[in-house]
Each structure stands twice: as structure tokens, then as C-alpha cells.
Scaffold this active site. Structure first.
Site, PDB file in Angstrom:
ATOM      1  N   HIS A 110      36.205  39.063  25.260  1.00 31.28           N
ATOM      2  CA  HIS A 110      35.058  39.922  24.958  1.00 31.28           C
ATOM      3  C   HIS A 110      34.986  39.986  23.432  1.00 31.28           C
ATOM      4  O   HIS A 110      36.024  40.041  22.763  1.00 31.28           O
ATOM      5  CB  HIS A 110      35.300  41.304  25.580  1.00 31.28           C
ATOM      6  CG  HIS A 110      34.215  42.309  25.358  1.00 31.28           C
ATOM      7  ND1 HIS A 110      32.882  41.978  25.213  1.00 31.28           N
ATOM      8  CD2 HIS A 110      34.271  43.662  25.255  1.00 31.28           C
ATOM      9  CE1 HIS A 110      32.173  43.085  25.044  1.00 31.28           C
ATOM     10  NE2 HIS A 110      32.992  44.116  25.065  1.00 31.28           N
ATOM     11  N   ASP A 194      26.453  42.669  26.568  1.00 28.89           N
ATOM     12  CA  ASP A 194      27.435  43.200  27.516  1.00 28.89           C
ATOM     13  C   ASP A 194      27.463  44.736  27.453  1.00 28.89           C
ATOM     14  O   ASP A 194      27.380  45.420  28.476  1.00 28.89           O
ATOM     15  CB  ASP A 194      28.812  42.619  27.172  1.00 28.89           C
ATOM     16  CG  ASP A 194      29.885  43.012  28.163  1.00 28.89           C
ATOM     17  OD1 ASP A 194      29.957  42.359  29.218  1.00 28.89           O
ATOM     18  OD2 ASP A 194      30.648  43.962  27.897  1.00 28.89           O
TER      19      ASP A 194
HETATM   20  N1  NAP Z   1      37.742  43.640  33.618  1.00 32.75           N
HETATM   21  C1  NAP Z   1      36.787  42.722  33.609  1.00 32.75           C
HETATM   22  O1  NAP Z   1      36.106  42.486  34.597  1.00 32.75           O
HETATM   23  C2  NAP Z   1      36.522  41.903  32.367  1.00 32.75           C
HETATM   24  C3  NAP Z   1      35.583  40.877  32.419  1.00 32.75           C
HETATM   25  C4  NAP Z   1      35.385  40.073  31.298  1.00 32.75           C
HETATM   26  C5  NAP Z   1      36.119  40.338  30.131  1.00 32.75           C
HETATM   27  N2  NAP Z   1      37.008  41.382  30.100  1.00 32.75           N
HETATM   28  C6  NAP Z   1      37.779  41.582  28.862  1.00 32.75           C
HETATM   29  O2  NAP Z   1      39.121  41.194  29.128  1.00 32.75           O
HETATM   30  C7  NAP Z   1      40.006  41.885  28.239  1.00 32.75           C
HETATM   31  C8  NAP Z   1      41.087  42.548  29.050  1.00 32.75           C
HETATM   32  O3  NAP Z   1      40.488  43.514  29.893  1.00 32.75           O
HETATM   33  P1  NAP Z   1      41.098  43.863  31.335  1.00 32.75           P
HETATM   34  O4  NAP Z   1      39.996  44.497  32.110  1.00 32.75           O
HETATM   35  O5  NAP Z   1      41.802  42.667  31.888  1.00 32.75           O
HETATM   36  O6  NAP Z   1      42.169  44.968  30.894  1.00 32.75           O
HETATM   37  P2  NAP Z   1      43.244  45.727  31.822  1.00 32.75           P
HETATM   38  O7  NAP Z   1      43.178  45.310  33.240  1.00 32.75           O
HETATM   39  O8  NAP Z   1      43.065  47.178  31.499  1.00 32.75           O
HETATM   40  O9  NAP Z   1      44.627  45.208  31.223  1.00 32.75           O
HETATM   41  C9  NAP Z   1      44.971  45.594  29.954  1.00 32.75           C
HETATM   42  C10 NAP Z   1      46.230  44.895  29.502  1.00 32.75           C
HETATM   43  O10 NAP Z   1      46.479  45.374  28.180  1.00 32.75           O
HETATM   44  C11 NAP Z   1      47.819  45.840  28.113  1.00 32.75           C
HETATM   45  N3  NAP Z   1      47.873  46.968  27.176  1.00 32.75           N
HETATM   46  C12 NAP Z   1      47.011  48.006  27.070  1.00 32.75           C
HETATM   47  N4  NAP Z   1      47.417  48.843  26.087  1.00 32.75           N
HETATM   48  C13 NAP Z   1      48.546  48.302  25.567  1.00 32.75           C
HETATM   49  C14 NAP Z   1      49.425  48.677  24.511  1.00 32.75           C
HETATM   50  N5  NAP Z   1      49.202  49.781  23.777  1.00 32.75           N
HETATM   51  N6  NAP Z   1      50.492  47.882  24.244  1.00 32.75           N
HETATM   52  C15 NAP Z   1      50.713  46.754  24.965  1.00 32.75           C
HETATM   53  N7  NAP Z   1      49.907  46.340  25.978  1.00 32.75           N
HETATM   54  C16 NAP Z   1      48.847  47.109  26.258  1.00 32.75           C
HETATM   55  C17 NAP Z   1      48.162  46.282  29.523  1.00 32.75           C
HETATM   56  O11 NAP Z   1      49.552  46.248  29.622  1.00 32.75           O
HETATM   57  P3  NAP Z   1      50.356  47.156  30.698  1.00 32.75           P
HETATM   58  O12 NAP Z   1      50.136  46.534  32.007  1.00 32.75           O
HETATM   59  O13 NAP Z   1      51.752  47.083  30.245  1.00 32.75           O
HETATM   60  O14 NAP Z   1      49.759  48.543  30.589  1.00 32.75           O
HETATM   61  C18 NAP Z   1      47.446  45.198  30.352  1.00 32.75           C
HETATM   62  O15 NAP Z   1      48.230  44.047  30.453  1.00 32.75           O
HETATM   63  C19 NAP Z   1      39.141  42.865  27.464  1.00 32.75           C
HETATM   64  O16 NAP Z   1      38.785  42.259  26.241  1.00 32.75           O
HETATM   65  C20 NAP Z   1      37.903  43.003  28.353  1.00 32.75           C
HETATM   66  O17 NAP Z   1      36.754  43.410  27.652  1.00 32.75           O
HETATM   67  C21 NAP Z   1      37.248  42.149  31.187  1.00 32.75           C
END
Ligand code: NAP
Length: 348
Positions: A110, A194
């Protein structure tokens, strides 16, 4: 203005990644799908995640050895940042940037942090984006079915020594997205459309439309369960039709009564005043007002955000929804939906 689209894996050879190492930083919703799909495409993958969290434990179950970020990125040619957007600036500054090897390419999912200048990679780092247009669970499920989600590709800066575009296209191929299509864009356009889409329609607009309609019906004396069924539960039937056939196709599929009512009332409800407020929302996305508000609240431990979340959970629509959904226990079975919020790597 039409976007450039690559259609098919032949336009995005996987070879540029063949002898490379990819570090996937974060094993959440998106990270798990990228790591697993890349590995099954024969690419060398290492994962960075805290070990003592549910995502860390899932990474272990999937056969990865979750590493700390500096160790994971230090040997990687491509570093995929699959961390929560708000956590990225600090972690990039302190754990990723100082440990990148020369010629590394950093891949975002993103464009937020690059678009708003919250991450400023050094000039010798290639910076690209692959944004699959769906949740990680869908990315994973389709890959396993020899299908793929379309994705967006953008390049913020090329790498002086490697071909960052070729690496990005290979990444899109290895996670299955090239099977559907790779749509060229920019970090700015990806981020702005987005954010606007999720605020105006998908999350903000739709939720408030549902709540307003639920309130009107219940205040008029209709039972809450009926209001929930008609104004919330059935959104899925219509959303599925729109997803599969577009708006015109949806209207073809519903009854004449529903179509007549929609054409008659929709434009009365969504009038110029709504469009003006949408333009205001877009201005706040483009001039950085929204990004600033998000950062400020994150710095205050998301105080405002947590209050909103709590108040949404205590809305009277929630007990009505629980009653209705309890009639359909199969709704919570994972195969029935690719949940946006559940990061569990089903089908790992
Ligand atoms: N969700 C979607 O459908 C989607 C679609 C397209 C793009 N994106 C993009 O993909 C990216 C990831 O999003 P996501 O939805 O996959 O996120 P997510 O499911 O919330 O996962 C977040 C990850 O970040 C880690 N994290 C968060 N805070 C942290 C910290 N302070 N220190 C170390 N690790 C930390 C978490 O680790 P822990 O497990 O240890 O907490 C987890 O592995 C973002 O840029 C988002 O905009 C998401």
C-alpha cells in the site's frame, strides 16, 4: 484515461526472482499469503515476525522460522513490507533501512507511507508496490486454485543496479496475480483512490448508510431483527451481484420492484450535497489532512480510534445482528467467505 494492464504470466517472467532471497516482514493478513505463495513458486523466502504472537506462531506452523527484522532483511534482495501501515515508519527507520543490503529493493503493499513522506528510502534503494486487490486469504485461496487476484503495480524509484520493475512483475507472478492482471499505477493514485474508496463507500459510507436505515426502521417501530435482515444482512447478496456482474448486471438480477425503487430513490438519497462532501473527503485525502489525523491519533495510542470502535460495538444493531447470524451458524465457516479481517492463513 485507460490504465496499462499486463494480462497473463507470460508478460511478467518470474526469472528475475529465481536466484534471489525475499524477506516478507510481517505475517498477518497479507504477509502470510505473499510468503506462502512465493515459497510455493520456488522462491527463497524468509519471514520476519514476533514469535510470541498468533501470527508468529502461524508462521512457525507454516514451516517458517520467524526472524527479527534486521536479520531477515540483511540478506534479502527484495524486502516486502507487510507490516501494519501505522507501524511501518518507526520500524523502517530503525530496523529495516540500516540493515538493507546494497541494491536491495523494498516492496510495499500500500502506498500510504511513501505517498505522505512518512518513509523516505535512500536514493540507492529501489521502491516498488504490489497491491493485490483483495485480502490475503483470497490471494492464497486463488493461488491454490491456479487462479489469481489482480494487483496494482507502481514504482516510486528504480534501483541503480537491478531492474526494480522486472522484480515487481516477477513478484506479482509468483503470488498468482499475473494470472489475472497487473495494472500499472503510481503510489499517489493507489493511495488516494484506496483511502477515498474505503472512506466514502466501502467502510465509512456503507456502514453509516446501514446504521441510518436500521435506525429509521426501528424508530418507526419495526423489529430490530427485521431491520437488520433487510438493511444489513442482505447487503451481501447485492454486493456479490455487483462484484460478479457490475451495477447494471445487479439491476438485471433483482426484481423489477427492487430495480424500480432503486432508480427512483437512490438519486434522491445520494444527491449533490453528498457528492460535495465526497469531494471534501477527497481533498482531505489528497492534501494529507487524513494522514495527519491518523498519525496524531496513533501517537496518542489511538485514543479517539479506540473510543469509536467501542461505541460502534455497543450500537443496538449488534445484538440484532447476533440473533440473525445465530440462525446461520455456517456463516462463520472459513470456506464461506474470504474475510477481510481474519488474518489466519487458512489453507496454509
Ligand atoms: N488487509 C488487506 O486486505 C490488505 C490488502 C491490500 C494491501 N494491504 C496492505 O498490506 C499491509 C499489511 O496489512 P495487513 O492487513 O496484512 O496487516 P495485519 O494483518 O494487521 O498484519 C500486521 C503485521 O504487522 C506486524 N506488526 C504490527 N505492529 C508491529 C510492531 N509494532 N512491531 C512489529 N510488528 C508489528 C504484525 O505482527 P504481529 O503478528 O506480531 O502482531 C503483523 O505481522 C499494509 O500496508 C496494508 O495496507 C492490506
Amino acid at each position: 484515461m485507460a490504465a496499462k494492464i499486463l494480462r497473463g504470466p507470460q508478460d511478467a517472467p518470474i526469472d528475475p526472482l529465481r536466484d534471489k532471497t525475499v524477506a516478507v516482514v510481517g505475517f498477518g493478513n497479507q504477509g502470510h499469503a505473499h510468503a506462502l505463495n512465493l515459497r510455493e513458486s520456488g522462491i527463497e523466502v524468509v519471514v520476519a515476525n514476533r514469535r510470541d504472537t498468533p501470527n508468529g506462531r502461524r508462521a512457525l506452523e507454516c514451516g517458517f522460522e520467524p526472524m527479527n527484522i534486521p536479520d531477515a532483511v540483511s540478506d534479502a534482495d527484495l524486502v516486502i513490507i507487510a507490516l501494519a501501515d501505522e507501524a511501518q515508519p518507526q520500524l523502517y527507520l530503525h530496523s529495516i533501512a540500516p540493515n538493507l543490503k546494497a541494491d536491495a529493493i523494498v516492496g510495499f503493499l500500500h502506498g500510504f507511507n511513501i505517498r505522505y513522506g512518512l518513509i523516505e528510502p535512500a536514493a540507492d534503494v529501489g521502491v516498488i508496490l504490489i497491491a493485490p486487490k483483495g485480502p490475503g486469504r483470497t490471494l492464497r485461496r486463488l493461488y491454490r486454485q491456479d487462479r489469481g487476484l489482480p494487483c496494482l503495480f507502481a514504482m516510486h524509484q528504480d534501483s541503480p543496479k537491478s531492474d526494480a520493475e522486472a522484480i515487481g512483475l516477477a513478484w506479482a507472478n509468483a503470488i498468482g496475480c499475473a494470472r489475472a492482471g497487473i495494472i500499472y499505477t503510481s503510489f499517489a493514485d493507489e493511495t488516494e483512490t484506496d483511502l477515498f474508496g474505503e472512506q466514502a463507500v466501502l467502510c465509512g459510507g456503507m456502514s453509516e448508510l446501514i446504521l441510518a436505515a436500521f435506525t429509521v426502521l426501528t424508530e418507526a417501530g419495526y423489529p430490530a431483527e427485521l431491520a437488520y435482515l433487510e438493511c444489513c444482512h442482505e447487503v451481501k447478496q447485492i454486493a456479490d451481484l455487483v462484484y460478479q456482474r457490475g451495477l447494471a448486471g445487479m439491476y438485471q438480477a433483482v426484481s423489477n420492484t427492487a430495480e424500480f425503487g432503486g432508480h427512483r430513490v437512490g438519486p434522491l438519497l445520494i444527491d449533490d450535497s453528498v457528492r460535495q462532501r465526497m469531494q471534501h473527503i477527497l481533498r482531505e485525502v489528497r492534501d494529507g489532512t487524513f494522514a495527519k489525523a491518523l498519525r496524531q491519533d496513533y501517537d496518542r495510542d489511538f485514543t479517539w480510534f479506540k473510543q469509536q470502535r467501542e461505541s460502534a460495538r455497543s450500537h443496538p444493531i449488534e445484538p440484532a445482528g447476533e440473533t440473525v447470524r445465530s440462525l446461520m451458524p455456517w456463516l462463520s465457516e472459513p470456506q464461506d467467505s474470504d474475510s477481510l479481517s481474519d488474518p489466519s492463513p487458512s489453507g496454509a
